[in-house]
Design a protein around this motif. Structure first.
Motif, PDB file in Angstrom:
ATOM      1  N   GLU A  25       0.827  -1.208   0.000  1.00 36.31           N
ATOM      2  CA  GLU A  25       0.000   0.000   0.000  1.00 36.31           C
ATOM      3  C   GLU A  25       0.868   1.268   0.000  1.00 36.31           C
ATOM      4  O   GLU A  25       0.539   2.240  -0.668  1.00 36.31           O
ATOM      5  N   GLU A  26       1.965   1.234   0.741  1.00 35.54           N
ATOM      6  CA  GLU A  26       2.867   2.395   0.782  1.00 35.54           C
ATOM      7  C   GLU A  26       3.479   2.664  -0.594  1.00 35.54           C
ATOM      8  O   GLU A  26       3.515   3.810  -1.056  1.00 35.54           O
ATOM      9  N   LEU A  27       3.943   1.628  -1.254  1.00 31.09           N
ATOM     10  CA  LEU A  27       4.528   1.796  -2.588  1.00 31.09           C
ATOM     11  C   LEU A  27       3.474   2.237  -3.603  1.00 31.09           C
ATOM     12  O   LEU A  27       3.763   3.028  -4.506  1.00 31.09           O
ATOM     13  N   ALA A  28       2.269   1.753  -3.454  1.00 30.34           N
ATOM     14  CA  ALA A  28       1.186   2.086  -4.386  1.00 30.34           C
ATOM     15  C   ALA A  28       0.796   3.556  -4.321  1.00 30.34           C
ATOM     16  O   ALA A  28       0.308   4.118  -5.309  1.00 30.34           O
ATOM     17  N   GLU A  29       1.049   4.192  -3.186  1.00 30.40           N
ATOM     18  CA  GLU A  29       0.688   5.611  -3.036  1.00 30.40           C
ATOM     19  C   GLU A  29       1.344   6.491  -4.089  1.00 30.40           C
ATOM     20  O   GLU A  29       0.788   7.506  -4.493  1.00 30.40           O
ATOM     21  N   ASP A  30       2.530   6.107  -4.532  1.00 28.63           N
ATOM     22  CA  ASP A  30       3.258   6.912  -5.515  1.00 28.63           C
ATOM     23  C   ASP A  30       3.072   6.413  -6.950  1.00 28.63           C
ATOM     24  O   ASP A  30       3.697   6.938  -7.869  1.00 28.63           O
ATOM     25  N   MET A  31       2.233   5.400  -7.119  1.00 27.22           N
ATOM     26  CA  MET A  31       1.981   4.870  -8.467  1.00 27.22           C
ATOM     27  C   MET A  31       0.728   5.506  -9.058  1.00 27.22           C
ATOM     28  O   MET A  31      -0.172   5.912  -8.330  1.00 27.22           O
ATOM     29  N   THR A  32       0.689   5.577 -10.361  1.00 26.78           N
ATOM     30  CA  THR A  32      -0.441   6.157 -11.087  1.00 26.78           C
ATOM     31  C   THR A  32      -1.095   5.087 -11.955  1.00 26.78           C
ATOM     32  O   THR A  32      -0.522   4.007 -12.147  1.00 26.78           O
ATOM     33  N   PRO A  33      -2.255   5.370 -12.514  1.00 28.99           N
ATOM     34  CA  PRO A  33      -2.865   4.408 -13.436  1.00 28.99           C
ATOM     35  C   PRO A  33      -1.957   4.074 -14.624  1.00 28.99           C
ATOM     36  O   PRO A  33      -1.939   2.935 -15.091  1.00 28.99           O
ATOM     37  N   GLU A  34      -1.172   5.043 -15.074  1.00 28.84           N
ATOM     38  CA  GLU A  34      -0.251   4.791 -16.180  1.00 28.84           C
ATOM     39  C   GLU A  34       0.823   3.771 -15.797  1.00 28.84           C
ATOM     40  O   GLU A  34       1.364   3.080 -16.656  1.00 28.84           O
ATOM     41  N   LEU A  35       1.110   3.681 -14.508  1.00 26.86           N
ATOM     42  CA  LEU A  35       2.080   2.706 -14.013  1.00 26.86           C
ATOM     43  C   LEU A  35       1.416   1.392 -13.617  1.00 26.86           C
ATOM     44  O   LEU A  35       2.080   0.481 -13.143  1.00 26.86           O
ATOM     45  N   GLY A  36       0.104   1.314 -13.777  1.00 34.02           N
ATOM     46  CA  GLY A  36      -0.606   0.063 -13.531  1.00 34.02           C
ATOM     47  C   GLY A  36      -1.236  -0.077 -12.168  1.00 34.02           C
ATOM     48  O   GLY A  36      -1.541  -1.182 -11.729  1.00 34.02           O
ATOM     49  N   CYS A  37      -1.468   1.022 -11.478  1.00 36.05           N
ATOM     50  CA  CYS A  37      -2.109   0.984 -10.163  1.00 36.05           C
ATOM     51  C   CYS A  37      -3.482   1.640 -10.249  1.00 36.05           C
ATOM     52  O   CYS A  37      -3.611   2.768 -10.723  1.00 36.05           O
ATOM     53  N   LEU A  38      -4.489   0.932  -9.774  1.00 33.87           N
ATOM     54  CA  LEU A  38      -5.863   1.415  -9.847  1.00 33.87           C
ATOM     55  C   LEU A  38      -6.530   1.314  -8.483  1.00 33.87           C
ATOM     56  O   LEU A  38      -6.077   0.588  -7.611  1.00 33.87           O
ATOM     57  N   CYS A  39      -7.632   1.999  -8.336  1.00 32.86           N
ATOM     58  CA  CYS A  39      -8.466   1.894  -7.154  1.00 32.86           C
ATOM     59  C   CYS A  39      -9.790   1.283  -7.597  1.00 32.86           C
ATOM     60  O   CYS A  39     -10.422   1.779  -8.531  1.00 32.86           O
ATOM     61  N   VAL A  40     -10.196   0.216  -6.930  1.00 32.28           N
ATOM     62  CA  VAL A  40     -11.454  -0.461  -7.267  1.00 32.28           C
ATOM     63  C   VAL A  40     -12.446  -0.210  -6.141  1.00 32.28           C
ATOM     64  O   VAL A  40     -12.134  -0.458  -4.975  1.00 32.28           O
ATOM     65  N   ILE A  41     -13.608   0.286  -6.503  1.00 33.25           N
ATOM     66  CA  ILE A  41     -14.668   0.570  -5.543  1.00 33.25           C
ATOM     67  C   ILE A  41     -15.693  -0.557  -5.628  1.00 33.25           C
ATOM     68  O   ILE A  41     -16.126  -0.931  -6.723  1.00 33.25           O
ATOM     69  N   ASP A  42     -16.130  -1.087  -4.459  1.00 31.77           N
ATOM     70  CA  ASP A  42     -16.975  -2.281  -4.494  1.00 31.77           C
ATOM     71  C   ASP A  42     -18.478  -2.030  -4.490  1.00 31.77           C
ATOM     72  O   ASP A  42     -19.262  -2.972  -4.549  1.00 31.77           O
ATOM     73  N   SER A  43     -18.912  -0.765  -4.428  1.00 28.91           N
ATOM     74  CA  SER A  43     -20.352  -0.496  -4.496  1.00 28.91           C
ATOM     75  C   SER A  43     -20.586   0.992  -4.742  1.00 28.91           C
ATOM     76  O   SER A  43     -19.648   1.789  -4.755  1.00 28.91           O
ATOM     77  N   THR A  44     -21.839   1.352  -4.894  1.00 33.37           N
ATOM     78  CA  THR A  44     -22.188   2.763  -5.070  1.00 33.37           C
ATOM     79  C   THR A  44     -22.513   3.426  -3.741  1.00 33.37           C
ATOM     80  O   THR A  44     -22.814   4.606  -3.699  1.00 33.37           O
ATOM     81  N   ASP A  45     -22.443   2.671  -2.668  1.00 35.23           N
ATOM     82  CA  ASP A  45     -22.695   3.181  -1.328  1.00 35.23           C
ATOM     83  C   ASP A  45     -21.705   4.285  -0.981  1.00 35.23           C
ATOM     84  O   ASP A  45     -20.540   4.246  -1.377  1.00 35.23           O
ATOM     85  N   GLU A  46     -22.162   5.257  -0.237  1.00 28.49           N
ATOM     86  CA  GLU A  46     -21.310   6.377   0.172  1.00 28.49           C
ATOM     87  C   GLU A  46     -20.092   5.899   0.965  1.00 28.49           C
ATOM     88  O   GLU A  46     -19.026   6.499   0.905  1.00 28.49           O
ATOM     89  N   ASN A  47     -20.234   4.821   1.695  1.00 25.11           N
ATOM     90  CA  ASN A  47     -19.140   4.270   2.511  1.00 25.11           C
ATOM     91  C   ASN A  47     -18.489   3.068   1.840  1.00 25.11           C
ATOM     92  O   ASN A  47     -17.965   2.183   2.513  1.00 25.11           O
ATOM     93  N   ALA A  48     -18.512   3.055   0.529  1.00 24.78           N
ATOM     94  CA  ALA A  48     -17.964   1.928  -0.222  1.00 24.78           C
ATOM     95  C   ALA A  48     -16.493   1.714   0.089  1.00 24.78           C
ATOM     96  O   ALA A  48     -15.746   2.665   0.322  1.00 24.78           O
ATOM     97  N   ARG A  49     -16.113   0.465   0.075  1.00 26.48           N
ATOM     98  CA  ARG A  49     -14.724   0.101   0.319  1.00 26.48           C
ATOM     99  C   ARG A  49     -13.922   0.279  -0.963  1.00 26.48           C
ATOM    100  O   ARG A  49     -14.366  -0.086  -2.046  1.00 26.48           O
ATOM    101  N   ALA A  50     -12.732   0.843  -0.837  1.00 24.45           N
ATOM    102  CA  ALA A  50     -11.826   1.008  -1.972  1.00 24.45           C
ATOM    103  C   ALA A  50     -10.670   0.029  -1.802  1.00 24.45           C
ATOM    104  O   ALA A  50     -10.119  -0.105  -0.711  1.00 24.45           O
ATOM    105  N   VAL A  51     -10.318  -0.654  -2.875  1.00 21.96           N
ATOM    106  CA  VAL A  51      -9.245  -1.646  -2.845  1.00 21.96           C
ATOM    107  C   VAL A  51      -8.206  -1.253  -3.887  1.00 21.96           C
ATOM    108  O   VAL A  51      -8.545  -0.925  -5.016  1.00 21.96           O
ATOM    109  N   THR A  52      -6.948  -1.298  -3.499  1.00 24.05           N
ATOM    110  CA  THR A  52      -5.858  -1.041  -4.429  1.00 24.05           C
ATOM    111  C   THR A  52      -5.671  -2.263  -5.311  1.00 24.05           C
ATOM    112  O   THR A  52      -5.683  -3.401  -4.823  1.00 24.05           O
TER     113      THR A  52
END
Length: 77
Positions: A25-52
């Motif tokens: 997670e620490e290394l991913a903080e400095d990565m961008t989508p162009e480098l292959g790091c994305l954030c995946v959201i698991d629902s449309t809920d306001e408190n949805a969980r985000a996964v790297t």
């Protein structure tokens, strides 16, 4: 290059590279989508969980970052 059709979550990367999830997670903080790091959201809920998540390219880049970190650590010994 074709668009990625699969991603691997951070837990997978931690297991694959045998490092703590916090390191991934620490290394991913400095990565961008162009480098292959994305954030995946698991629902449309306001408190949805985000996964790297990482594309194949992101895993390769992450492996390079881990190798660099290990090399720096060994040089500091």
């Amino acid at each position: 290059m074709a668009a990625p059709s699969i991603v691997f979550i951070a837990v997978y990367a931690a297991q694959r590279f045998r490092v703590d999830l916090d390191v991934i997670e620490e290394l991913a903080e400095d990565m961008t989508p162009e480098l292959g790091c994305l954030c995946v959201i698991d629902s449309t809920d306001e408190n949805a969980r985000a996964v790297t998540a990482f594309t194949h390219r992101g895993l390769e880049y992450l492996e390079d970052l881990l190798d660099d970190r290990r090399s720096e650590f060994m040089n500091d010994l």
